[in-house]
Design a protein around this motif. Structure first.
Motif, PDB file in Angstrom:
ATOM      1  N   GLU A  76       0.847  -1.178   0.000  1.00  0.00           N
ATOM      2  CA  GLU A  76       0.000   0.000   0.000  1.00  0.00           C
ATOM      3  C   GLU A  76       0.890   1.237   0.000  1.00  0.00           C
ATOM      4  O   GLU A  76       1.794   1.353   0.813  1.00  0.00           O
ATOM      5  CB  GLU A  76      -0.842  -0.075   1.277  1.00  0.00           C
ATOM      6  CG  GLU A  76      -1.719   1.102   1.494  1.00  0.00           C
ATOM      7  CD  GLU A  76      -2.646   0.887   2.701  1.00  0.00           C
ATOM      8  OE1 GLU A  76      -2.814  -0.258   3.168  1.00  0.00           O
ATOM      9  OE2 GLU A  76      -3.200   1.891   3.155  1.00  0.00           O
ATOM     10  N   SER A  77       0.631   2.178  -0.954  1.00  0.00           N
ATOM     11  CA  SER A  77       1.449   3.391  -0.883  1.00  0.00           C
ATOM     12  C   SER A  77       0.786   4.371   0.084  1.00  0.00           C
ATOM     13  O   SER A  77      -0.406   4.623   0.017  1.00  0.00           O
ATOM     14  CB  SER A  77       1.685   4.008  -2.265  1.00  0.00           C
ATOM     15  OG  SER A  77       0.475   4.308  -2.888  1.00  0.00           O
ATOM     16  N   LYS A  78       1.595   4.844   1.009  1.00  0.00           N
ATOM     17  CA  LYS A  78       1.049   5.611   2.135  1.00  0.00           C
ATOM     18  C   LYS A  78       0.887   7.089   1.798  1.00  0.00           C
ATOM     19  O   LYS A  78       0.150   7.800   2.465  1.00  0.00           O
ATOM     20  CB  LYS A  78       1.947   5.477   3.375  1.00  0.00           C
ATOM     21  CG  LYS A  78       2.164   4.045   3.810  1.00  0.00           C
ATOM     22  CD  LYS A  78       0.969   3.498   4.616  1.00  0.00           C
ATOM     23  CE  LYS A  78       1.224   2.053   5.065  1.00  0.00           C
ATOM     24  NZ  LYS A  78       0.022   1.327   5.433  1.00  0.00           N
ATOM     25  N   SER A  79       1.600   7.546   0.778  1.00  0.00           N
ATOM     26  CA  SER A  79       1.484   8.973   0.464  1.00  0.00           C
ATOM     27  C   SER A  79       0.996   9.149  -0.976  1.00  0.00           C
ATOM     28  O   SER A  79       1.174   8.259  -1.813  1.00  0.00           O
ATOM     29  CB  SER A  79       2.837   9.648   0.659  1.00  0.00           C
ATOM     30  OG  SER A  79       3.821   8.932  -0.041  1.00  0.00           O
ATOM     31  N   GLU A 109       0.681  10.107  -4.867  1.00  0.00           N
ATOM     32  CA  GLU A 109       1.680  10.104  -5.937  1.00  0.00           C
ATOM     33  C   GLU A 109       1.735  11.487  -6.583  1.00  0.00           C
ATOM     34  O   GLU A 109       0.714  12.169  -6.691  1.00  0.00           O
ATOM     35  CB  GLU A 109       1.293   9.093  -7.037  1.00  0.00           C
ATOM     36  CG  GLU A 109       1.173   7.653  -6.578  1.00  0.00           C
ATOM     37  CD  GLU A 109       2.498   6.995  -6.233  1.00  0.00           C
ATOM     38  OE1 GLU A 109       3.552   7.601  -6.512  1.00  0.00           O
ATOM     39  OE2 GLU A 109       2.458   5.897  -5.658  1.00  0.00           O
ATOM     40  N   SER A 110       2.928  11.856  -7.036  1.00  0.00           N
ATOM     41  CA  SER A 110       3.027  13.012  -7.923  1.00  0.00           C
ATOM     42  C   SER A 110       2.943  12.449  -9.342  1.00  0.00           C
ATOM     43  O   SER A 110       3.140  11.245  -9.545  1.00  0.00           O
ATOM     44  CB  SER A 110       4.361  13.724  -7.718  1.00  0.00           C
ATOM     45  OG  SER A 110       5.401  12.919  -8.216  1.00  0.00           O
ATOM     46  N   PRO A 111       2.658  13.289 -10.342  1.00  0.00           N
ATOM     47  CA  PRO A 111       2.625  12.750 -11.707  1.00  0.00           C
ATOM     48  C   PRO A 111       3.902  11.989 -12.059  1.00  0.00           C
ATOM     49  O   PRO A 111       3.839  10.906 -12.635  1.00  0.00           O
ATOM     50  CB  PRO A 111       2.453  14.012 -12.574  1.00  0.00           C
ATOM     51  CG  PRO A 111       1.694  14.961 -11.690  1.00  0.00           C
ATOM     52  CD  PRO A 111       2.220  14.705 -10.303  1.00  0.00           C
ATOM     53  N   VAL A 112       5.051  12.520 -11.684  1.00  0.00           N
ATOM     54  CA  VAL A 112       6.313  11.840 -12.032  1.00  0.00           C
ATOM     55  C   VAL A 112       6.476  10.529 -11.258  1.00  0.00           C
ATOM     56  O   VAL A 112       6.840   9.497 -11.824  1.00  0.00           O
ATOM     57  CB  VAL A 112       7.527  12.764 -11.798  1.00  0.00           C
ATOM     58  CG1 VAL A 112       8.830  11.979 -11.891  1.00  0.00           C
ATOM     59  CG2 VAL A 112       7.541  13.899 -12.822  1.00  0.00           C
ATOM     60  N   SER A 113       6.155  10.541  -9.965  1.00  0.00           N
ATOM     61  CA  SER A 113       6.339   9.307  -9.189  1.00  0.00           C
ATOM     62  C   SER A 113       5.387   8.217  -9.691  1.00  0.00           C
ATOM     63  O   SER A 113       5.723   7.033  -9.698  1.00  0.00           O
ATOM     64  CB  SER A 113       6.156   9.542  -7.690  1.00  0.00           C
ATOM     65  OG  SER A 113       4.796   9.758  -7.359  1.00  0.00           O
ATOM     66  N   ASN A 173      -5.241   9.645  -6.551  1.00  0.00           N
ATOM     67  CA  ASN A 173      -4.842   9.866  -5.158  1.00  0.00           C
ATOM     68  C   ASN A 173      -6.042   9.873  -4.222  1.00  0.00           C
ATOM     69  O   ASN A 173      -5.985   9.331  -3.119  1.00  0.00           O
ATOM     70  CB  ASN A 173      -4.056  11.172  -5.037  1.00  0.00           C
ATOM     71  CG  ASN A 173      -2.619  11.013  -5.537  1.00  0.00           C
ATOM     72  OD1 ASN A 173      -2.087   9.908  -5.583  1.00  0.00           O
ATOM     73  ND2 ASN A 173      -2.012  12.122  -5.936  1.00  0.00           N
ATOM     74  N   GLN A 174      -7.137  10.484  -4.684  1.00  0.00           N
ATOM     75  CA  GLN A 174      -8.360  10.481  -3.852  1.00  0.00           C
ATOM     76  C   GLN A 174      -8.841   9.054  -3.644  1.00  0.00           C
ATOM     77  O   GLN A 174      -9.139   8.623  -2.539  1.00  0.00           O
ATOM     78  CB  GLN A 174      -9.470  11.272  -4.534  1.00  0.00           C
ATOM     79  CG  GLN A 174      -9.340  12.780  -4.390  1.00  0.00           C
ATOM     80  CD  GLN A 174     -10.200  13.499  -5.424  1.00  0.00           C
ATOM     81  OE1 GLN A 174     -11.244  12.999  -5.850  1.00  0.00           O
ATOM     82  NE2 GLN A 174      -9.767  14.674  -5.850  1.00  0.00           N
ATOM     83  N   LYS A 175      -8.929   8.311  -4.740  1.00  0.00           N
ATOM     84  CA  LYS A 175      -9.431   6.928  -4.662  1.00  0.00           C
ATOM     85  C   LYS A 175      -8.513   6.069  -3.800  1.00  0.00           C
ATOM     86  O   LYS A 175      -8.975   5.192  -3.069  1.00  0.00           O
ATOM     87  CB  LYS A 175      -9.524   6.326  -6.058  1.00  0.00           C
ATOM     88  CG  LYS A 175     -10.657   6.904  -6.893  1.00  0.00           C
ATOM     89  CD  LYS A 175     -11.082   5.884  -7.935  1.00  0.00           C
ATOM     90  CE  LYS A 175     -12.503   6.039  -8.389  1.00  0.00           C
ATOM     91  NZ  LYS A 175     -13.387   4.977  -8.005  1.00  0.00           N
ATOM     92  N   ALA A 176      -7.212   6.314  -3.924  1.00  0.00           N
ATOM     93  CA  ALA A 176      -6.235   5.460  -3.244  1.00  0.00           C
ATOM     94  C   ALA A 176      -6.069   5.816  -1.772  1.00  0.00           C
ATOM     95  O   ALA A 176      -5.276   5.199  -1.071  1.00  0.00           O
ATOM     96  CB  ALA A 176      -4.891   5.534  -3.966  1.00  0.00           C
TER      97      ALA A 176
END
Ligand SMILES: [Zn+2]
Length: 385
Positions: A21-24, A26-30, A88-91
Motif C-alpha cells: 500500500e502506498s502511504k502517500s 503520488e506526484s505525476p512523475v512518481s 490519489n483520492q481513490k487510493a
C-alpha cells in the motif's frame, strides 16, 4: 454471426508480484515511474515544458493505453495531473481501491512471486487487500543468497538448500518454485558437475551477483528434482525482464536440452513470460513437451498494442490448453487491472477474426478465451476458483 465477448469472464493471473500500500499521494512523475518496466527511475524526471499533445518523455504505448483507460474509468480529462489527482483520492483507502479494480475486471486469483519486491510482502495482508485468492511460488535465488551467508561448506549448503525447497513446497499455498537464472548465468543450463559447482560456490559466497554458472546450474537441477518429487511446478523466467537479464542466453530454446531429459519427463514446468520476445520458441516447446506450459505475462500488458499480435503468434503453434493469462504486474493495482483489460480487448479481436474466417464457431472461440483466462489454470494447477 455473434461477436465473441470475454467481458465478465473470471480471470486468474498466473504471474504477478505483490505490492505494498502506498502511504502517500503520488506526484505525476512518481506515478509514471511506478508504471515503467525499465525500473530506471531516471527515465522520468521532469514534466516541465511539455506541450499539450506531447507524450511524456520516456513513456511508451503501454503507458499511453493505461492513462487513456484510467481517464475513461474516472471520467476525467486525459491529462496526467488530472488522472493522478483522482487516483490519489481513490487510493486514500488503498485496499478498497485495489479491490474495486480487481473486481472491475473479475480478477479472482493470482500466482504471485513474493521474491520481488524484497523484503517480501506479507501474504495474508496482500490477499486481504486484493480480495482475490493468492498462491505463491518460492524463488530459489533468495534462499541461495541467505544460506550463502551462513559459512557452510558446499555439502552442507546443498543439504540445507534442498531441505528448504522441500519445506517450502509442503506449503499448500505454494504451487511451485521459481528461478531467475536467466538474470544471472542464462538458460543454457549444463548437467550437474559437483567439482565445478563447488568452485563456483566459493565465488557466489563472496558476491551473490556473479554468474557462478556451474553452481547455479547445480542449484537449478536440485530445484527441478524437488518439484518433481513434490509434483509441483518449476517456474522458469524466460525472455527479457529488467535490464540485468543475460539477453544472449535468455531465449527458451536454450532450455530445450534440459527439459527433454528423461529424468524430467514428469516434471511440470511453467515458462514465465512465454520467452518474450522469443514467444514462438516457447510455443514450440510447449507443443512438444507434455508437462511444459507457458504464460503470456510481461509482454502483456507492457507491449501495449503488441498483445494482439503476440496472442495470435503464440497460438500459431501452442496447444490451446498449454497457455495461461499473466501480467507481471508489480507496483500498483492499475497494472493488474490494465493487464486484464488490454488482454481481453486484444484477445477478443483475435478470436473474432478466427470466427470471421470460419476457422471455428463463436462458441468455440469463447471457450478458448475462457481456457486461457482461467480454465487452463484450474486444470493445470488442479485448483478451482
Ligand atoms: Zn515477474
Amino acid at each position: 454471426m455473434e461477436n465473441v465477448s470475454l467481458r465478465g469472464v473470471k480471470v486468474v493471473d498466473v504471474h504477478a508480484h505483490p505490492f505494498t500500500e502506498s502511504k502517500s499521494p503520488e506526484s505525476p512523475v512518481s506515478f509514471l515511474r511506478k508504471l515503467s518496466l525499465s525500473v530506471i527511475p531516471e527515465m522520468f524526471s521532469s514534466l516541465e515544458g511539455i506541450e499539450k499533445h506531447q507524450p511524456y518523455p520516456g513513456s511508451n504505448m503501454w503507458i499511453q493505453i493505461l492513462l487513456r483507460n484510467m481517464a475513461t474509468y474516472y471520467s476525467c480529462e486525459e491529462d496526467l495531473t488530472a488522472i493522478v489527482n483522482v487516483r490519489n483520492q481513490k487510493a486514500e483507502d488503498y485496499p478498497a481501491y485495489t479491490k474495486e479494480l480487481f473486481r472491475d475486471v473479475n480478477l479472482v486469483g493470482a500466482i504471485m512471486d513474493f521474491g520481488y519486491p524484497q523484503p517480501p510482502v506479507d501474504h495474508a495482508e496482500f490477499e486481504g487487500m486484493t480480495g482475490a485468492r493468492i498462491w505463491e511460488i518460492s524463488r530459489i535465488e533468495p534462499i541461495m543468497v541467505s544460506l550463502a551467508t551462513k559459512n557452510l561448506n558446499f555439502d552442507d549448503f546443498i543439504n540445507q538448500y534442498r531441505k528448504r525447497l522441500q519445506d517450502d513446497l509442503k506449503d499448500d499455498q505454494v504451487v511451485g518454485l521459481k528461478t531467475i537464472i536467466a538474470y544471472r548465468s542464462g538458460l543454457e543450463v549444463f548437467d550437474m558437475n559437483k567439482e565445478d559447482a563447488e568452485k563456483d560456490y566459493e565465488k557466489f559466497v563472496r558476491d551473490e551477483r556473479v554468474p557462478a554458472k556451474a553452481f547455479r546450474d547445480y542449484c537449478f537441477h536440485i530445484a527441478m528434482e524437488a518439484c518433481t518429487e513434490a509434483d509441483k511446478f518449476m517456474h522458469i523466467h524466460t525472455g527479457i525482464g529488467d535490464g540485468e537479464v543475460v539477453m544472449t542466453k535468455a531465449s527458451p530454446s536454450f532450455l530445450l536440452d534440459t527439459l527433454r531429459k528423461e529424468k524430467y519427463k514428469d516434471t511440470k514446468v511453467h515458462l514465465v513470460h512465454g520467452g518474450y520476445p522469443w514467444m514462438e520458441e516457447a510455443a514450440f516447446i510447449v507443443s512438444i513437451l507434455p508437462n511444459v506450459y507457458m504464460d503470456i505475462s510481461l509482454q502483456n500488458p507492457f507491449s501495449g498494442h503488441g498483445v494482439e499480435r503476440i496472442i495470435s503468434q503464440v497460438l500459431e503453434l501452442a496447444p490451446f490448453d498449454k497457455v495461461m493469462y499473466g501480467s507481471d504486474a508489480f507496483t500498483v493495482p492499475e497494472m493488474n487491472w490494465m493487464g486484464v483489460k488490454l488482454f481481453i480487448d486484444c484477445f477478443e479481436r483475435v478470436l473474432n477474426e478466427w470466427v470471421k474466417k470460419d476457422y471455428m464457431s463463436s462458441e468455440k472461440a469463447k471457450f478458448i478465451g475462457e481456457m486461457i483466462l482461467y480454465r487452463n489454470f484450474e486444470k493445470i494447477y488442479n485448483i478451482t476458483v
